[in-house]
Design a protein around this motif. Sequence first.
Motif, PDB file in Angstrom:
ATOM      1  N   PHE A  15       0.817  -1.234   0.000  1.00 38.66           N
ATOM      2  CA  PHE A  15       0.000   0.000   0.000  1.00 38.66           C
ATOM      3  C   PHE A  15       0.850   1.284   0.000  1.00 38.66           C
ATOM      4  CE2 PHE A  15      -2.481   3.276   2.156  1.00 38.66           C
ATOM      5  CZ  PHE A  15      -3.563   3.374   1.299  1.00 38.66           C
ATOM      6  N   PRO A  16       1.877   1.406   0.841  1.00 42.48           N
ATOM      7  CA  PRO A  16       2.692   2.629   0.805  1.00 42.48           C
ATOM      8  C   PRO A  16       3.326   2.854  -0.557  1.00 42.48           C
ATOM      9  CG  PRO A  16       3.094   1.420   2.823  1.00 42.48           C
ATOM     10  CD  PRO A  16       2.291   0.496   1.941  1.00 42.48           C
ATOM     11  N   LEU A  17       3.747   1.720  -1.161  1.00 44.14           N
ATOM     12  CA  LEU A  17       4.361   1.857  -2.490  1.00 44.14           C
ATOM     13  C   LEU A  17       3.353   2.336  -3.518  1.00 44.14           C
ATOM     14  CD1 LEU A  17       6.831   1.457  -4.286  1.00 44.14           C
ATOM     15  CD2 LEU A  17       6.161  -0.944  -4.578  1.00 44.14           C
ATOM     16  N   ILE A  18       2.151   1.810  -3.399  1.00 46.54           N
ATOM     17  CA  ILE A  18       1.088   2.230  -4.336  1.00 46.54           C
ATOM     18  C   ILE A  18       0.795   3.721  -4.179  1.00 46.54           C
ATOM     19  CG2 ILE A  18      -1.340   1.951  -4.913  1.00 46.54           C
ATOM     20  CD1 ILE A  18      -1.068  -1.028  -4.139  1.00 46.54           C
ATOM     21  N   VAL A  19       0.730   4.146  -2.898  1.00 47.91           N
ATOM     22  CA  VAL A  19       0.476   5.577  -2.642  1.00 47.91           C
ATOM     23  C   VAL A  19       1.587   6.424  -3.218  1.00 47.91           C
ATOM     24  CG1 VAL A  19       0.248   7.307  -0.832  1.00 47.91           C
ATOM     25  CG2 VAL A  19      -0.914   5.105  -0.603  1.00 47.91           C
ATOM     26  N   LEU A  20       2.837   5.973  -3.044  1.00 44.22           N
ATOM     27  CA  LEU A  20       3.979   6.733  -3.564  1.00 44.22           C
ATOM     28  C   LEU A  20       3.940   6.818  -5.082  1.00 44.22           C
ATOM     29  CD1 LEU A  20       6.680   8.142  -3.097  1.00 44.22           C
ATOM     30  CD2 LEU A  20       7.785   5.897  -3.113  1.00 44.22           C
ATOM     31  N   VAL A  21       3.645   5.676  -5.704  1.00 45.49           N
ATOM     32  CA  VAL A  21       3.557   5.661  -7.177  1.00 45.49           C
ATOM     33  C   VAL A  21       2.454   6.597  -7.662  1.00 45.49           C
ATOM     34  CG1 VAL A  21       3.030   4.235  -9.183  1.00 45.49           C
ATOM     35  CG2 VAL A  21       4.567   3.376  -7.397  1.00 45.49           C
ATOM     36  N   ALA A  22       1.309   6.556  -6.935  1.00 46.54           N
ATOM     37  CA  ALA A  22       0.192   7.422  -7.322  1.00 46.54           C
ATOM     38  C   ALA A  22       0.570   8.890  -7.200  1.00 46.54           C
ATOM     39  CB  ALA A  22      -1.020   7.096  -6.461  1.00 46.54           C
ATOM     40  N   MET A  23       1.276   9.220  -6.110  1.00 48.28           N
ATOM     41  CA  MET A  23       1.692  10.617  -5.922  1.00 48.28           C
ATOM     42  C   MET A  23       2.678  11.040  -7.001  1.00 48.28           C
ATOM     43  SD  MET A  23       2.069  10.807  -1.765  1.00 48.28           S
ATOM     44  CE  MET A  23       2.608  12.507  -1.849  1.00 48.28           C
ATOM     45  N   LEU A  24       3.609  10.112  -7.311  1.00 49.34           N
ATOM     46  CA  LEU A  24       4.551  10.424  -8.383  1.00 49.34           C
ATOM     47  C   LEU A  24       3.825  10.625  -9.720  1.00 49.34           C
ATOM     48  CD1 LEU A  24       7.480   7.946  -7.539  1.00 49.34           C
ATOM     49  CD2 LEU A  24       7.451  10.438  -7.246  1.00 49.34           C
ATOM     50  N   GLY A  25       2.804   9.817  -9.958  1.00 48.07           N
ATOM     51  CA  GLY A  25       2.023   9.966 -11.188  1.00 48.07           C
ATOM     52  C   GLY A  25       1.325  11.317 -11.259  1.00 48.07           C
ATOM     53  N   VAL A  26       0.762  11.689 -10.065  1.00 44.06           N
ATOM     54  CA  VAL A  26       0.079  13.000 -10.024  1.00 44.06           C
ATOM     55  C   VAL A  26       1.067  14.134 -10.299  1.00 44.06           C
ATOM     56  CG1 VAL A  26      -1.138  14.617  -8.543  1.00 44.06           C
ATOM     57  CG2 VAL A  26      -1.768  12.195  -8.538  1.00 44.06           C
ATOM     58  N   VAL A  27       2.243  14.032  -9.629  1.00 44.26           N
ATOM     59  CA  VAL A  27       3.261  15.075  -9.828  1.00 44.26           C
ATOM     60  C   VAL A  27       3.712  15.129 -11.277  1.00 44.26           C
ATOM     61  CG1 VAL A  27       5.612  15.776  -9.223  1.00 44.26           C
ATOM     62  CG2 VAL A  27       4.038  14.997  -7.435  1.00 44.26           C
ATOM     63  N   ALA A  28       3.938  13.932 -11.850  1.00 44.50           N
ATOM     64  CA  ALA A  28       4.363  13.888 -13.254  1.00 44.50           C
ATOM     65  C   ALA A  28       3.278  14.457 -14.165  1.00 44.50           C
ATOM     66  CB  ALA A  28       4.706  12.449 -13.646  1.00 44.50           C
ATOM     67  N   GLY A  29       2.026  14.106 -13.860  1.00 40.15           N
ATOM     68  CA  GLY A  29       0.929  14.640 -14.673  1.00 40.15           C
ATOM     69  C   GLY A  29       0.841  16.152 -14.595  1.00 40.15           C
ATOM     70  N   LEU A  30       1.004  16.647 -13.347  1.00 41.59           N
ATOM     71  CA  LEU A  30       0.972  18.106 -13.184  1.00 41.59           C
ATOM     72  C   LEU A  30       2.115  18.777 -13.938  1.00 41.59           C
ATOM     73  CD1 LEU A  30       0.056  18.407  -9.380  1.00 41.59           C
ATOM     74  CD2 LEU A  30      -1.412  18.973 -11.360  1.00 41.59           C
ATOM     75  N   ALA A  31       3.295  18.132 -13.897  1.00 41.86           N
ATOM     76  CA  ALA A  31       4.438  18.700 -14.614  1.00 41.86           C
ATOM     77  C   ALA A  31       4.187  18.721 -16.111  1.00 41.86           C
ATOM     78  CB  ALA A  31       5.708  17.911 -14.279  1.00 41.86           C
ATOM     79  N   ILE A  32       3.658  17.598 -16.628  1.00 42.78           N
ATOM     80  CA  ILE A  32       3.350  17.533 -18.068  1.00 42.78           C
ATOM     81  C   ILE A  32       2.304  18.572 -18.438  1.00 42.78           C
ATOM     82  CG2 ILE A  32       2.352  16.087 -19.875  1.00 42.78           C
ATOM     83  CD1 ILE A  32       3.632  13.666 -18.447  1.00 42.78           C
ATOM     84  N   TRP A  33       1.275  18.707 -17.610  1.00 44.49           N
ATOM     85  CA  TRP A  33       0.199  19.698 -17.883  1.00 44.49           C
ATOM     86  C   TRP A  33       0.757  21.115 -17.888  1.00 44.49           C
ATOM     87  CZ3 TRP A  33      -1.832  23.625 -14.837  1.00 44.49           C
ATOM     88  CH2 TRP A  33      -3.002  24.215 -15.305  1.00 44.49           C
ATOM     89  N   ALA A  34       1.653  21.359 -16.888  1.00 42.94           N
ATOM     90  CA  ALA A  34       2.248  22.695 -16.812  1.00 42.94           C
ATOM     91  C   ALA A  34       3.073  22.991 -18.053  1.00 42.94           C
ATOM     92  CB  ALA A  34       3.100  22.827 -15.551  1.00 42.94           C
TER      93      ALA A  34
END
Length: 212
Positions: A15-34
């Motif tokens: 679960f912690p790994l999944i949360v970390l991956v999800a957060m990284l995905g969100v950050v990456a998505g935000l970076a791509i969107w920006a």
Amino acid sequence: MRVAGVEPSPLRRLFPLIVLVAMLGVVAGLAIWARQQDAARRVAESRADLAEQRLVAAEASLTAIARVSAAATATAAAENNLPEMALRRALDLVFEAYKDPSDGKLRALSDAFSPDALGFERTEAEHLISGGMHLAGGTPPQLDVVSSTPGQSGDTLIATHEIWTYDEVDAQNRRIRCVREESEQTYDLRHIAAGWRIENVALSGTTRRSDC
């Protein structure tokens, strides 16, 4: 209550790994969107700059066209007025010759008048010369162009209404007589290498004279 000796389930361990991956995905998505937003902004700014440059170029082109058109119109107007300007200059020369009449002054008019047309202007000059007189020159002639008509052979016919004041004085500038003459005349001007020359002068209608 946790039972001693029982290991956490695999899902809980991941679960912690999944949360970390999800957060990284969100950050990456935000970076791509920006980055996409920044790229879109730059493209929009580039298009705006290009549109502004095209607008400036179009305005400059229109200004240049307007100036060329105005210059062409002015040139055409000036060319159309050349015969009238030549006529006014020629009559100014006649007036100057009447103020100081002499055969030399009359011969100087040959560039502006043909022999026949100059003969028309010589009448007053010869009258002045024979009487030892000249015009005081206090009142220049008034000339109004009634019409100007180009001819088929390149000539131009100019009809005028004129008022001449013949304020005749002797060599001591004593007044002899003063006559105000009003008439309509038609001039035939021909274009020659040196400009325009008056080929013929004809009176139209009746000449009116009065003392002044």
